[in-house]
Design a protein around this motif. Sequence first.
Motif, PDB file in Angstrom:
ATOM      1  N   ASP A 388       0.833  -1.210   0.000  1.00 16.15           N
ATOM      2  CA  ASP A 388       0.000   0.000   0.000  1.00 16.15           C
ATOM      3  C   ASP A 388       0.864   1.255   0.000  1.00 16.15           C
ATOM      4  OD1 ASP A 388      -2.305  -1.521   0.002  1.00 16.15           O
ATOM      5  OD2 ASP A 388      -2.505  -1.509   2.196  1.00 16.15           O
ATOM      6  N   LYS A 391       2.105   1.903  -3.550  1.00 13.14           N
ATOM      7  CA  LYS A 391       1.020   2.416  -4.395  1.00 13.14           C
ATOM      8  C   LYS A 391       0.771   3.901  -4.112  1.00 13.14           C
ATOM      9  CE  LYS A 391      -1.548  -1.940  -4.794  1.00 13.14           C
ATOM     10  NZ  LYS A 391      -2.804  -2.644  -4.440  1.00 13.14           N
ATOM     11  N   GLU A 392       0.736   4.235  -2.825  1.00 11.66           N
ATOM     12  CA  GLU A 392       0.464   5.627  -2.437  1.00 11.66           C
ATOM     13  C   GLU A 392       1.597   6.551  -2.874  1.00 11.66           C
ATOM     14  OE1 GLU A 392      -0.403   8.234   1.643  1.00 11.66           O
ATOM     15  OE2 GLU A 392      -0.373   6.039   1.706  1.00 11.66           O
ATOM     16  N   LYS A 393       2.829   6.098  -2.719  1.00 13.65           N
ATOM     17  CA  LYS A 393       3.981   6.924  -3.065  1.00 13.65           C
ATOM     18  C   LYS A 393       4.042   7.234  -4.551  1.00 13.65           C
ATOM     19  CE  LYS A 393       9.051   7.009  -2.816  1.00 13.65           C
ATOM     20  NZ  LYS A 393      10.273   6.278  -2.350  1.00 13.65           N
ATOM     21  N   ASN A 397      -2.628   2.408  -8.769  1.00  7.01           N
ATOM     22  CA  ASN A 397      -3.835   1.826  -8.184  1.00  7.01           C
ATOM     23  C   ASN A 397      -3.797   0.305  -8.100  1.00  7.01           C
ATOM     24  OD1 ASN A 397      -5.089   4.399  -7.935  1.00  7.01           O
ATOM     25  ND2 ASN A 397      -5.688   4.324 -10.093  1.00  7.01           N
TER      26      ASN A 397
END
Length: 469
Positions: A388, A391-393, A397
């Motif tokens: 996660d 993905k956020e960095k 998606n």
Amino acid sequence: MKKILTLLLVSALGGIFTLGAYKLYIEDENPVAIATADSIPAFLPTHNVDAFLNAAENTDFTVAAENTVDAVVHVKNITLSSGQMTLQDLFSGRSPKRAQLGTGSGVIINADGYIITNNHVIRNAHELSVTLNNNKTFKAEIIGTDPKTDIALLKIESDEALPYVTFGDSDTSKIGEWVLAVGNPFNLTSTVTAGIISAKSRDLTGKSSQSFIQTDAAVNPGNSGGALVNTNGELIGINTAITSQTGSYIGYSFAVPSNIARKVVEDIMEYGNVQNGILGIVGGTLNSSVAEELGVEYTEGVLVSEVTKNSGAEKAGIKSGDVIKKLDDIEISKFEDLSGYIKTKRPNDIVKVEVSRDNKLKSFSVKLTKTELFTVTFMKMELQDLTDAFKEKHGINNGVMVKSTENKWLYSNLGISEGYIITGINDIQIESIEDISKLKKKYGDDILENIKKLEYINNRKEKKEVIFR
């Protein structure tokens, strides 16, 4: 005659006055320093010198050498490579082969004839033979290999019980400890060299994926696969590599620790392959700048940056931001300490993990898990889920990451390599390795023929897609 005597008298008096003046005015101001035992401390503390001299004089290598040389063998590997093609070969469709001889060393580890060596010593073998110290030669069979640790297990058949070396505990070996390297450098059989352990948990890749014992015992080409033993004659490493611009020894050599090598060969003998346990964390060695950000005074340990979903670490309660200080009472100063120790463990083993959290020490019991739970092999690529945090960095998606690949076609034509992210196959969005497993189950052995479209993200985080016709 009187003139001659007068001249000699004047000369003698002049010499006496000159010598007296030198003694009185010059010699006192510039005394001559004579090196004595008492003057040595000005350059090097005497207790260090005495300790070194006493250690060298009192250490007896003969027993360790006698117990090792007969158990270290000469491995000869005949490989076949493509020879120079003639016009006749071209018209007849033949591909000429040329035999090449490679040599190395191996260590007998039990009386039944099991021999441990380096994987690179026996790679691409067409014919393998092993020569003992008594000049007897045997054909060798490859039982199993592990390219990741560069360890291979061989077997020879003998009517007699063979001499062998017992395993020592490489975790308890210490920097500065005397060691012997035994092998066959430059085809010189049964060669013994001595040195000390210079460092432990040494990585040569820059990826913290290795954990070598570093020594200054002389190791040269042909020593690969040979024994690194302590003064008791116990095997604490398998000599594997040197760092050199010339290809020969220049001061440092590296050995796979015996605890890792022993676990690898035991896995091969019991399971047929290596059982790798996974702790389930992503992290790196703590340093001054990170320690300052965390508000801690120490700079040793492994900082946990991410915890893998459904891993033993997550289930035990380890969190991002924890600093791992010990594994089973083994001090962890850097990531290589951690990776090296985990390589000695198997799935379902319980490891006691001590971490520092908010400047307080906490202990967790972590059950190691299988690599297969977090990766899947697809089209000669090893794929793993995205975290996660990743993905956020990067604003991604979905998708799975290429952990490693042996697909030369995809690499040559599309550049797909380690770090690429597969996001879609045949217009099906890929969320996790479970989606890949479903595709493999659906198409079976015909999967390559059924891949029509591939969507991916390269290492520059650019989205790409290719249609296969």
